[in-house]
Scaffold this active site. Sequence first.
Site, PDB file in Angstrom:
ATOM      1  N   ARG A 226       0.856  -1.192   0.000  1.00 32.74           N
ATOM      2  CA  ARG A 226       0.000   0.000   0.000  1.00 32.74           C
ATOM      3  C   ARG A 226       0.892   1.242   0.000  1.00 32.74           C
ATOM      4  O   ARG A 226       1.959   1.247   0.636  1.00 32.74           O
ATOM      5  CB  ARG A 226      -0.910   0.029   1.241  1.00 32.74           C
ATOM      6  CG  ARG A 226      -2.115  -0.917   1.153  1.00 32.74           C
ATOM      7  CD  ARG A 226      -3.122  -0.488   0.086  1.00 32.74           C
ATOM      8  NE  ARG A 226      -4.297  -1.324   0.005  1.00 32.74           N
ATOM      9  CZ  ARG A 226      -4.495  -2.301  -0.887  1.00 32.74           C
ATOM     10  NH1 ARG A 226      -3.554  -2.599  -1.765  1.00 32.74           N
ATOM     11  NH2 ARG A 226      -5.621  -2.976  -0.910  1.00 32.74           N
ATOM     12  N   HIS A 274      -1.451   0.094 -10.001  1.00 27.54           N
ATOM     13  CA  HIS A 274      -2.130  -0.847  -9.088  1.00 27.54           C
ATOM     14  C   HIS A 274      -2.625  -2.082  -9.850  1.00 27.54           C
ATOM     15  O   HIS A 274      -3.821  -2.403  -9.850  1.00 27.54           O
ATOM     16  CB  HIS A 274      -3.299  -0.159  -8.357  1.00 27.54           C
ATOM     17  CG  HIS A 274      -3.675  -0.875  -7.083  1.00 27.54           C
ATOM     18  ND1 HIS A 274      -4.055  -0.239  -5.940  1.00 27.54           N
ATOM     19  CD2 HIS A 274      -3.719  -2.198  -6.791  1.00 27.54           C
ATOM     20  CE1 HIS A 274      -4.332  -1.128  -4.989  1.00 27.54           C
ATOM     21  NE2 HIS A 274      -4.134  -2.328  -5.490  1.00 27.54           N
TER      22      HIS A 274
HETATM   23  P1  NDP Z   1      -2.111 -11.011   5.259  1.00 25.06           P
HETATM   24  O1  NDP Z   1      -3.051 -10.411   6.233  1.00 25.06           O
HETATM   25  O2  NDP Z   1      -2.241 -12.462   4.915  1.00 25.06           O
HETATM   26  O3  NDP Z   1      -0.605 -10.801   5.741  1.00 25.06           O
HETATM   27  C1  NDP Z   1      -0.167  -9.625   6.326  1.00 25.06           C
HETATM   28  C2  NDP Z   1       1.240  -9.835   6.858  1.00 25.06           C
HETATM   29  O4  NDP Z   1       1.722  -8.583   7.380  1.00 25.06           O
HETATM   30  C3  NDP Z   1       1.281 -10.843   8.011  1.00 25.06           C
HETATM   31  O5  NDP Z   1       2.441 -11.622   7.938  1.00 25.06           O
HETATM   32  C4  NDP Z   1       1.317  -9.928   9.239  1.00 25.06           C
HETATM   33  O6  NDP Z   1       1.950 -10.508  10.361  1.00 25.06           O
HETATM   34  C5  NDP Z   1       2.165  -8.792   8.723  1.00 25.06           C
HETATM   35  N1  NDP Z   1       1.946  -7.587   9.525  1.00 25.06           N
HETATM   36  C6  NDP Z   1       0.809  -6.912   9.720  1.00 25.06           C
HETATM   37  N2  NDP Z   1       1.011  -5.867  10.551  1.00 25.06           N
HETATM   38  C7  NDP Z   1       2.314  -5.917  10.903  1.00 25.06           C
HETATM   39  C8  NDP Z   1       3.135  -5.130  11.740  1.00 25.06           C
HETATM   40  N3  NDP Z   1       2.642  -4.076  12.415  1.00 25.06           N
HETATM   41  N4  NDP Z   1       4.428  -5.463  11.872  1.00 25.06           N
HETATM   42  C9  NDP Z   1       4.942  -6.537  11.217  1.00 25.06           C
HETATM   43  N5  NDP Z   1       4.216  -7.337  10.397  1.00 25.06           N
HETATM   44  C10 NDP Z   1       2.914  -7.019  10.240  1.00 25.06           C
HETATM   45  O7  NDP Z   1      -2.212 -10.121   3.932  1.00 25.06           O
HETATM   46  P2  NDP Z   1      -1.918 -10.546   2.416  1.00 25.06           P
HETATM   47  O8  NDP Z   1      -0.577 -11.182   2.351  1.00 25.06           O
HETATM   48  O9  NDP Z   1      -3.075 -11.273   1.849  1.00 25.06           O
HETATM   49  O10 NDP Z   1      -1.900  -9.102   1.714  1.00 25.06           O
HETATM   50  C11 NDP Z   1      -0.947  -8.119   2.107  1.00 25.06           C
HETATM   51  C12 NDP Z   1      -1.320  -6.781   1.485  1.00 25.06           C
HETATM   52  O11 NDP Z   1      -1.052  -6.793   0.086  1.00 25.06           O
HETATM   53  C13 NDP Z   1      -2.813  -6.432   1.543  1.00 25.06           C
HETATM   54  O12 NDP Z   1      -3.173  -5.942   2.810  1.00 25.06           O
HETATM   55  C14 NDP Z   1      -2.914  -5.366   0.477  1.00 25.06           C
HETATM   56  O13 NDP Z   1      -2.618  -4.112   1.058  1.00 25.06           O
HETATM   57  C15 NDP Z   1      -1.800  -5.734  -0.510  1.00 25.06           C
HETATM   58  N6  NDP Z   1      -2.332  -6.181  -1.800  1.00 25.06           N
HETATM   59  C16 NDP Z   1      -1.966  -5.500  -2.946  1.00 25.06           C
HETATM   60  C17 NDP Z   1      -2.418  -5.907  -4.199  1.00 25.06           C
HETATM   61  C18 NDP Z   1      -1.978  -5.192  -5.430  1.00 25.06           C
HETATM   62  O14 NDP Z   1      -2.450  -5.504  -6.523  1.00 25.06           O
HETATM   63  N7  NDP Z   1      -1.059  -4.263  -5.341  1.00 25.06           N
HETATM   64  C19 NDP Z   1      -3.313  -7.051  -4.343  1.00 25.06           C
HETATM   65  C20 NDP Z   1      -3.635  -7.706  -3.089  1.00 25.06           C
HETATM   66  C21 NDP Z   1      -3.157  -7.275  -1.873  1.00 25.06           C
HETATM   67  P3  NDP Z   1       1.321 -11.806  11.099  1.00 25.06           P
HETATM   68  O15 NDP Z   1       1.591 -12.943  10.131  1.00 25.06           O
HETATM   69  O16 NDP Z   1       2.086 -11.924  12.331  1.00 25.06           O
HETATM   70  O17 NDP Z   1      -0.145 -11.530  11.278  1.00 25.06           O
END
Ligand code: NDP
Length: 311
Positions: A226, A274
């Site tokens: 993001r 995007h």
């Molecule tokens: P998930 O919710 O599966 O994974 C998020 C990861 O981020 C987890 O490993 C989580 O840790 C970690 N995380 C969250 N907050 C923190 C923090 N404060 N500190 C450290 N680690 C953190 O999401 P997805 O993998 O499915 O998607 C990730 C992002 O990708 C989406 O939220 C979206 O913004 C973006 N996206 C972009 C697209 C595009 O076309 N550009 C398409 C789809 C998604 P933990 O495992 O410990 O919970």
Amino acid sequence: MINVLFAATEQRWTEYRAPLTEAFAARDLAVDLRTDFPPEAVDYIVYAPNSPVQDFTPYTRCKAVLNLWAGVEAIVGNQTLTRPLCRMVDHGLTRGMVEWVTGHALRHHLHIDHFLAHQDGDWDAAKLVPPLAEERPVTVLGLGELGAACAQALAQLGFPVTGWSRSPKDIEGLTCLSGPEGLAQALSTAQILVLLLPLTAETTDLMDATRLAQLPRGAVILNPGRGPLIVDEALLAALDAGHLRHATLDVFRTEPLPAAHPFWAHPQVTVCPHIASETRPLTASRIIAENVARGETGAPFLFLVDRSQGY
Ligand code: NDP
């Protein structure tokens, strides 16, 4: 009859109507799928945060809101939404992201831009032998559905991959770090840094001037996560100072990225509109049907959002 409201754009309705109908039929679910119902008659809402539905108060019998997007930052704080919120995890979305991340990582790893710039007959000037992948450490911030899949694909290509997440993890083939103390270590080795974190209060502005300075000189950033994960001005300053080699950005604080934004004209920035990965209607419809089936039998929903964490 189960009433499913499709609350997204007209274009999405065109794309999803047939695959959703098929997916519900394949699960033997008697569903009435429409873009309009009296709110009090709706059982489930298939939802995109850019839909006109923003006040969930009248949807009194709604059992769940099933988001079509992986990112939920535009809906997770909606105080009128008190029902379970599920985000999208989809085979097509994951595979698309793996292809985008590995493709852009390999572009920078293999110095493809250098060869494009040296097509003028000067053999010696063109000569640049890239290191092996095993000599180029990569870090992926976020080890969720997308981050873990991308990290593993990069590791399979031979890159030493460090991943960073909020909770500790143990994923084969990766060095997994967590928490604030793990971040500095993860950044310090990252010749290629991939951002796949959700946007939350904790991750906003994560990559500020201080953290960008922790990256090794010549590092490349790929951001399909993001836009607000990075402070734009700090990124431009780090590129202009020669500390960073390139930034390939798919997401921005304002989308579409305004025509006057300096990212468009910067020679070391690649702007993608995007498109890193899209939810694919065929596979995503099966996930939605699965969650409706679960809702009907009282089984726990898949991919439930943790409102307290914001993702
Ligand atoms: P998930 O919710 O599966 O994974 C998020 C990861 O981020 C987890 O490993 C989580 O840790 C970690 N995380 C969250 N907050 C923190 C923090 N404060 N500190 C450290 N680690 C953190 O999401 P997805 O993998 O499915 O998607 C990730 C992002 O990708 C989406 O939220 C979206 O913004 C973006 N996206 C972009 C697209 C595009 O076309 N550009 C398409 C789809 C998604 P933990 O495992 O410990 O919970």
